[in-house]
Design a protein around this motif. Structure first.
Motif, PDB file in Angstrom:
ATOM      1  N   SER A  63      -5.539  -2.230   4.939  1.00  0.00           N
ATOM      2  CA  SER A  63      -5.573  -0.807   5.257  1.00  0.00           C
ATOM      3  C   SER A  63      -5.686  -0.594   6.766  1.00  0.00           C
ATOM      4  N   CYS A  64      -4.930   0.370   7.280  1.00  0.00           N
ATOM      5  CA  CYS A  64      -5.001   0.635   8.721  1.00  0.00           C
ATOM      6  C   CYS A  64      -6.277   1.378   9.106  1.00  0.00           C
ATOM      7  N   SER A  65      -7.131   1.707   8.127  1.00  0.00           N
ATOM      8  CA  SER A  65      -8.443   2.268   8.466  1.00  0.00           C
ATOM      9  C   SER A  65      -9.378   1.164   8.962  1.00  0.00           C
ATOM     10  N   CYS A  66      -8.918  -0.071   8.896  1.00  0.00           N
ATOM     11  CA  CYS A  66      -9.626  -1.249   9.424  1.00  0.00           C
ATOM     12  C   CYS A  66     -10.987  -1.461   8.772  1.00  0.00           C
ATOM     13  N   GLU A  67     -11.052  -1.246   7.476  1.00  0.00           N
ATOM     14  CA  GLU A  67     -12.303  -1.452   6.735  1.00  0.00           C
ATOM     15  C   GLU A  67     -12.840  -2.866   6.901  1.00  0.00           C
ATOM     16  N   PHE A  68     -11.962  -3.812   7.124  1.00  0.00           N
ATOM     17  CA  PHE A  68     -12.358  -5.210   7.292  1.00  0.00           C
ATOM     18  C   PHE A  68     -13.084  -5.458   8.608  1.00  0.00           C
ATOM     19  N   LEU A  69     -13.132  -4.456   9.492  1.00  0.00           N
ATOM     20  CA  LEU A  69     -13.830  -4.591  10.772  1.00  0.00           C
ATOM     21  C   LEU A  69     -15.154  -3.828  10.801  1.00  0.00           C
ATOM     22  N   TYR A  70     -15.517  -3.197   9.671  1.00  0.00           N
ATOM     23  CA  TYR A  70     -16.778  -2.461   9.611  1.00  0.00           C
ATOM     24  C   TYR A  70     -17.935  -3.445   9.536  1.00  0.00           C
ATOM     25  N   GLY A  71     -19.062  -3.041  10.107  1.00  0.00           N
ATOM     26  CA  GLY A  71     -20.258  -3.872  10.072  1.00  0.00           C
ATOM     27  C   GLY A  71     -21.503  -3.017   9.963  1.00  0.00           C
ATOM     28  N   GLU A  72     -22.638  -3.645  10.199  1.00  0.00           N
ATOM     29  CA  GLU A  72     -23.914  -2.958   9.984  1.00  0.00           C
ATOM     30  C   GLU A  72     -24.127  -1.767  10.908  1.00  0.00           C
ATOM     31  N   ASN A  73     -23.568  -1.771  12.103  1.00  0.00           N
ATOM     32  CA  ASN A  73     -23.752  -0.656  13.040  1.00  0.00           C
ATOM     33  C   ASN A  73     -22.560   0.304  13.069  1.00  0.00           C
ATOM     34  N   THR A  74     -21.637   0.152  12.146  1.00  0.00           N
ATOM     35  CA  THR A  74     -20.503   1.070  12.063  1.00  0.00           C
ATOM     36  C   THR A  74     -20.995   2.347  11.393  1.00  0.00           C
ATOM     37  N   SER A  75     -20.821   3.478  12.068  1.00  0.00           N
ATOM     38  CA  SER A  75     -21.369   4.736  11.554  1.00  0.00           C
ATOM     39  C   SER A  75     -20.556   5.275  10.385  1.00  0.00           C
ATOM     40  N   GLU A  76     -21.261   5.794   9.402  1.00  0.00           N
ATOM     41  CA  GLU A  76     -20.609   6.415   8.239  1.00  0.00           C
ATOM     42  C   GLU A  76     -19.794   7.626   8.680  1.00  0.00           C
ATOM     43  N   GLU A  77     -20.288   8.350   9.667  1.00  0.00           N
ATOM     44  CA  GLU A  77     -19.565   9.529  10.159  1.00  0.00           C
ATOM     45  C   GLU A  77     -18.210   9.128  10.738  1.00  0.00           C
ATOM     46  N   GLY A  78     -18.192   8.066  11.512  1.00  0.00           N
ATOM     47  CA  GLY A  78     -16.933   7.582  12.079  1.00  0.00           C
ATOM     48  C   GLY A  78     -15.967   7.117  11.011  1.00  0.00           C
ATOM     49  N   ILE A  79     -16.481   6.408  10.022  1.00  0.00           N
ATOM     50  CA  ILE A  79     -15.653   5.929   8.909  1.00  0.00           C
ATOM     51  C   ILE A  79     -15.032   7.117   8.186  1.00  0.00           C
ATOM     52  N   ASN A  80     -15.842   8.147   7.908  1.00  0.00           N
ATOM     53  CA  ASN A  80     -15.338   9.325   7.208  1.00  0.00           C
ATOM     54  C   ASN A  80     -14.305  10.088   8.031  1.00  0.00           C
ATOM     55  N   GLN A  81     -14.500  10.167   9.349  1.00  0.00           N
ATOM     56  CA  GLN A  81     -13.535  10.839  10.210  1.00  0.00           C
ATOM     57  C   GLN A  81     -12.185  10.137  10.158  1.00  0.00           C
ATOM     58  N   ILE A  82     -12.203   8.805  10.195  1.00  0.00           N
ATOM     59  CA  ILE A  82     -10.956   8.044  10.134  1.00  0.00           C
ATOM     60  C   ILE A  82     -10.268   8.248   8.791  1.00  0.00           C
ATOM     61  N   LYS A  83     -11.020   8.135   7.704  1.00  0.00           N
ATOM     62  CA  LYS A  83     -10.434   8.306   6.368  1.00  0.00           C
ATOM     63  C   LYS A  83      -9.857   9.701   6.180  1.00  0.00           C
ATOM     64  N   ASN A  84     -10.584  10.721   6.630  1.00  0.00           N
ATOM     65  CA  ASN A  84     -10.093  12.094   6.500  1.00  0.00           C
ATOM     66  C   ASN A  84      -8.821  12.318   7.303  1.00  0.00           C
ATOM     67  N   ALA A  85      -8.779  11.787   8.505  1.00  0.00           N
ATOM     68  CA  ALA A  85      -7.580  11.947   9.339  1.00  0.00           C
ATOM     69  C   ALA A  85      -6.375  11.261   8.699  1.00  0.00           C
ATOM     70  N   LEU A  86      -6.581  10.083   8.120  1.00  0.00           N
ATOM     71  CA  LEU A  86      -5.485   9.375   7.463  1.00  0.00           C
ATOM     72  C   LEU A  86      -5.004  10.135   6.224  1.00  0.00           C
ATOM     73  N   GLU A  87      -5.940  10.670   5.445  1.00  0.00           N
ATOM     74  CA  GLU A  87      -5.574  11.422   4.250  1.00  0.00           C
ATOM     75  C   GLU A  87      -4.779  12.678   4.590  1.00  0.00           C
ATOM     76  N   LYS A  88      -5.170  13.359   5.669  1.00  0.00           N
ATOM     77  CA  LYS A  88      -4.523  14.606   6.055  1.00  0.00           C
ATOM     78  C   LYS A  88      -3.316  14.392   6.965  1.00  0.00           C
ATOM     79  N   GLY A  89      -3.160  13.175   7.454  1.00  0.00           N
ATOM     80  CA  GLY A  89      -2.065  12.905   8.381  1.00  0.00           C
ATOM     81  C   GLY A  89      -2.274  13.567   9.732  1.00  0.00           C
ATOM     82  N   GLU A  90      -3.526  13.637  10.144  1.00  0.00           N
ATOM     83  CA  GLU A  90      -3.864  14.293  11.400  1.00  0.00           C
ATOM     84  C   GLU A  90      -4.328  13.274  12.435  1.00  0.00           C
TER      85      GLU A  90
END
Length: 102
Positions: A63-90
């Motif tokens: 996945s180009c959301s790069c879930e494989f690069l998430y770790g313990e200090n990766t913020s949930e807010e940042g993850i959600n922003q990326i996923k939302n942008a990909l879903e909306k194509g924004e």
């Protein structure tokens, strides 16, 4: 048209133009296919592979959301922003902590 290593999408002049434009500019990037579920990575340049610690073969079709690069200090807010942008194509700009393979 010559075959490019690491390029797993059908040949597309638009994608080839993007690759040619940015590949030589000391940038690390991936290109994802938004028309398939999960927005699979269809191209990554050598710099992104070196930066992340993954080989091209390991990165292709993830996945180009790069879930494989998430770790313990990766913020949930940042993850959600990326996923939302990909879903909306924004477009979105997010500061996020990613981790190398090792």
């Amino acid at each position: 048209m010559p075959v490019r290593r690491g390029h797993v999408a059908p040949q597309n002049t638009f994608i080839d133009t993007i690759i040619r434009k940015f590949d030589g500019q000391n940038r690390n990037f991936i290109i994802g296919n938004a028309q398939v579920e999960g927005c699979a990575i269809i191209f990554c340049n050598d710099g992104f592979g070196e930066l992340s610690g993954f080989s091209r073969a390991e990165l292709m079709q993830k996945s180009c959301s790069c879930e494989f690069l998430y770790g313990e200090n990766t913020s949930e807010e940042g993850i959600n922003q990326i996923k939302n942008a990909l879903e909306k194509g924004e477009e979105c700009q997010v500061e996020i902590t990613f981790y190398k393979k090792d």
